[in-house]
Design a protein around this motif. Sequence first.
Motif, PDB file in Angstrom:
ATOM      1  N   ASP A  37       0.831  -1.210   0.000  1.00 41.39           N
ATOM      2  CA  ASP A  37       0.000   0.000   0.000  1.00 41.39           C
ATOM      3  C   ASP A  37       0.865   1.260   0.000  1.00 41.39           C
ATOM      4  O   ASP A  37       0.615   2.209  -0.755  1.00 41.39           O
ATOM      5  CB  ASP A  37      -0.934   0.004   1.212  1.00 41.39           C
ATOM      6  CG  ASP A  37      -2.066  -1.007   1.072  1.00 41.39           C
ATOM      7  OD1 ASP A  37      -2.348  -1.413  -0.079  1.00 41.39           O
ATOM      8  OD2 ASP A  37      -2.651  -1.394   2.096  1.00 41.39           O
ATOM      9  N   GLY A  38       1.874   1.274   0.858  1.00 41.30           N
ATOM     10  CA  GLY A  38       2.779   2.420   0.882  1.00 41.30           C
ATOM     11  C   GLY A  38       3.531   2.567  -0.429  1.00 41.30           C
ATOM     12  O   GLY A  38       3.711   3.677  -0.942  1.00 41.30           O
ATOM     13  N   ALA A  39       3.953   1.427  -0.992  1.00 44.56           N
ATOM     14  CA  ALA A  39       4.681   1.454  -2.267  1.00 44.56           C
ATOM     15  C   ALA A  39       3.795   1.988  -3.387  1.00 44.56           C
ATOM     16  O   ALA A  39       4.265   2.703  -4.281  1.00 44.56           O
ATOM     17  CB  ALA A  39       5.179   0.054  -2.601  1.00 44.56           C
ATOM     18  N   LYS A  40       2.511   1.643  -3.332  1.00 41.75           N
ATOM     19  CA  LYS A  40       1.574   2.094  -4.368  1.00 41.75           C
ATOM     20  C   LYS A  40       1.501   3.618  -4.421  1.00 41.75           C
ATOM     21  O   LYS A  40       1.618   4.223  -5.496  1.00 41.75           O
ATOM     22  CB  LYS A  40       0.189   1.507  -4.087  1.00 41.75           C
ATOM     23  CG  LYS A  40      -0.885   1.970  -5.057  1.00 41.75           C
ATOM     24  CD  LYS A  40      -2.209   1.266  -4.804  1.00 41.75           C
ATOM     25  CE  LYS A  40      -2.895   1.794  -3.558  1.00 41.75           C
ATOM     26  NZ  LYS A  40      -4.263   1.219  -3.407  1.00 41.75           N
ATOM     27  N   TRP A  41       1.330   4.240  -3.262  1.00 42.93           N
ATOM     28  CA  TRP A  41       1.186   5.695  -3.230  1.00 42.93           C
ATOM     29  C   TRP A  41       2.517   6.404  -3.480  1.00 42.93           C
ATOM     30  O   TRP A  41       2.559   7.456  -4.123  1.00 42.93           O
ATOM     31  CB  TRP A  41       0.577   6.131  -1.898  1.00 42.93           C
ATOM     32  CG  TRP A  41      -0.863   5.719  -1.795  1.00 42.93           C
ATOM     33  CD1 TRP A  41      -1.379   4.692  -1.065  1.00 42.93           C
ATOM     34  CD2 TRP A  41      -1.953   6.304  -2.503  1.00 42.93           C
ATOM     35  NE1 TRP A  41      -2.735   4.590  -1.257  1.00 42.93           N
ATOM     36  CE2 TRP A  41      -3.124   5.572  -2.135  1.00 42.93           C
ATOM     37  CE3 TRP A  41      -2.083   7.351  -3.398  1.00 42.93           C
ATOM     38  CZ2 TRP A  41      -4.381   5.875  -2.639  1.00 42.93           C
ATOM     39  CZ3 TRP A  41      -3.345   7.655  -3.905  1.00 42.93           C
ATOM     40  CH2 TRP A  41      -4.473   6.928  -3.527  1.00 42.93           C
ATOM     41  N   ALA A  42       3.596   5.823  -3.005  1.00 39.27           N
ATOM     42  CA  ALA A  42       4.913   6.419  -3.277  1.00 39.27           C
ATOM     43  C   ALA A  42       5.231   6.363  -4.768  1.00 39.27           C
ATOM     44  O   ALA A  42       5.807   7.299  -5.331  1.00 39.27           O
ATOM     45  CB  ALA A  42       5.992   5.696  -2.479  1.00 39.27           C
ATOM     46  N   THR A  43       4.835   5.267  -5.423  1.00 35.39           N
ATOM     47  CA  THR A  43       5.056   5.145  -6.865  1.00 35.39           C
ATOM     48  C   THR A  43       4.237   6.183  -7.623  1.00 35.39           C
ATOM     49  O   THR A  43       4.718   6.783  -8.598  1.00 35.39           O
ATOM     50  CB  THR A  43       4.686   3.733  -7.353  1.00 35.39           C
ATOM     51  OG1 THR A  43       5.477   2.771  -6.649  1.00 35.39           O
ATOM     52  CG2 THR A  43       4.945   3.582  -8.845  1.00 35.39           C
ATOM     53  N   LEU A  44       3.007   6.418  -7.176  1.00 35.76           N
ATOM     54  CA  LEU A  44       2.167   7.426  -7.829  1.00 35.76           C
ATOM     55  C   LEU A  44       2.781   8.818  -7.702  1.00 35.76           C
ATOM     56  O   LEU A  44       2.839   9.574  -8.686  1.00 35.76           O
ATOM     57  CB  LEU A  44       0.761   7.413  -7.224  1.00 35.76           C
ATOM     58  CG  LEU A  44      -0.216   8.442  -7.814  1.00 35.76           C
ATOM     59  CD1 LEU A  44      -0.436   8.181  -9.299  1.00 35.76           C
ATOM     60  CD2 LEU A  44      -1.542   8.428  -7.054  1.00 35.76           C
ATOM     61  N   VAL A  45       3.245   9.150  -6.490  1.00 29.35           N
ATOM     62  CA  VAL A  45       3.894  10.455  -6.286  1.00 29.35           C
ATOM     63  C   VAL A  45       5.124  10.580  -7.179  1.00 29.35           C
ATOM     64  O   VAL A  45       5.354  11.612  -7.825  1.00 29.35           O
ATOM     65  CB  VAL A  45       4.281  10.643  -4.802  1.00 29.35           C
ATOM     66  CG1 VAL A  45       5.155  11.887  -4.627  1.00 29.35           C
ATOM     67  CG2 VAL A  45       3.031  10.757  -3.940  1.00 29.35           C
ATOM     68  N   GLY A  46       5.916   9.513  -7.237  1.00 32.18           N
ATOM     69  CA  GLY A  46       7.111   9.533  -8.074  1.00 32.18           C
ATOM     70  C   GLY A  46       6.786   9.682  -9.543  1.00 32.18           C
ATOM     71  O   GLY A  46       7.462  10.421 -10.272  1.00 32.18           O
ATOM     72  N   PHE A  47       5.732   9.006  -9.990  1.00 31.15           N
ATOM     73  CA  PHE A  47       5.336   9.085 -11.402  1.00 31.15           C
ATOM     74  C   PHE A  47       4.883  10.499 -11.768  1.00 31.15           C
ATOM     75  O   PHE A  47       5.282  11.037 -12.805  1.00 31.15           O
ATOM     76  CB  PHE A  47       4.215   8.081 -11.680  1.00 31.15           C
ATOM     77  CG  PHE A  47       3.693   8.140 -13.089  1.00 31.15           C
ATOM     78  CD1 PHE A  47       4.440   7.644 -14.142  1.00 31.15           C
ATOM     79  CD2 PHE A  47       2.453   8.707 -13.358  1.00 31.15           C
ATOM     80  CE1 PHE A  47       3.962   7.709 -15.450  1.00 31.15           C
ATOM     81  CE2 PHE A  47       1.968   8.774 -14.653  1.00 31.15           C
ATOM     82  CZ  PHE A  47       2.726   8.273 -15.706  1.00 31.15           C
ATOM     83  N   VAL A  48       4.071  11.111 -10.917  1.00 28.64           N
ATOM     84  CA  VAL A  48       3.636  12.491 -11.165  1.00 28.64           C
ATOM     85  C   VAL A  48       4.845  13.427 -11.169  1.00 28.64           C
ATOM     86  O   VAL A  48       4.948  14.342 -11.997  1.00 28.64           O
ATOM     87  CB  VAL A  48       2.600  12.933 -10.110  1.00 28.64           C
ATOM     88  CG1 VAL A  48       2.278  14.422 -10.256  1.00 28.64           C
ATOM     89  CG2 VAL A  48       1.328  12.105 -10.240  1.00 28.64           C
TER      90      VAL A  48
END
Length: 284
Positions: A75-86
């Motif tokens: 779950d944490g990785a999911k949101w961190a990946t989204l922030v990184g992608f943006v």
Amino acid sequence: MIRRVVNGVLDRQGWADGVGELLQKVYLAALRPMPLVKDLLHGTWLGHALHPAITDVPVGALTAALFLDLIGEPDGAKWATLVGFVGMLAAALTGIADYTGTDGKARRYATIHSLLMFFSTTVYLFSVLIRFQILAGSHQQATIAAVVGYLLLIAGAFIGGQLVFDLGYMVDRHAWRGGGQKWSSLEPASFPENALAKAKAGAQTLVVVQRGDVLHALHDTCAHSGCSLAEKGTVVGDTIECQCHGSRFDLRTGRVARGPATFDQPAFEVRRAEGRVEVRRMRA
């Protein structure tokens, strides 16, 4: 050792010159009609290149995401990946603006850097879509995509560092130039009206513009990429425009009036004394 090996590989990538020339034409065609947007992306308003400041966001977020994947926190990785992608998308926009001011070896390196980042962003897009169940796939597949994307990201970031630290792209050309309060004689002592003229003040080379009884003097080396303003510049209103990449500097203060430059041009006070013209650098 690693730097020399990487530079040797990059220097042999002649194909990147043609690709870079094409990409630069496309980007310039898109950004030239929007000078305010272009300056915003360069960081002219900030007095510092915006691209390297933004790149910290995706590098930091995606490093955290990879760590969270490895310790079993999807779950944490999911949101961190989204922030990184943006963050990667924002970094791409600022990078495109800076890319328009490259040439020669810097453009070759920047082309390879941008292609690596494009592939990294594409791979991370698949990882994001899988994590948010927009695209069918397992967490393992999303993690594998993230690992591949991260390796591309680090390779691209290394080459981006070479652009700055090895080739000196987007650094202040006057960072180590002292100010001082000593007046120096300017040679020659007479100049044509409203035209750019090169002059010497001690060891420094200046560009001088005479308007009536007033002399304006800036350092001749463009703060953006090192072109000679006397040779490659033109007077536009109350500014000097460098024809190499389009930066403009205020004649009176040296402040950036238009990018891609983000650093001001050293400006000089001028006085006449006993038949001589003397200058000294203005305080910032």
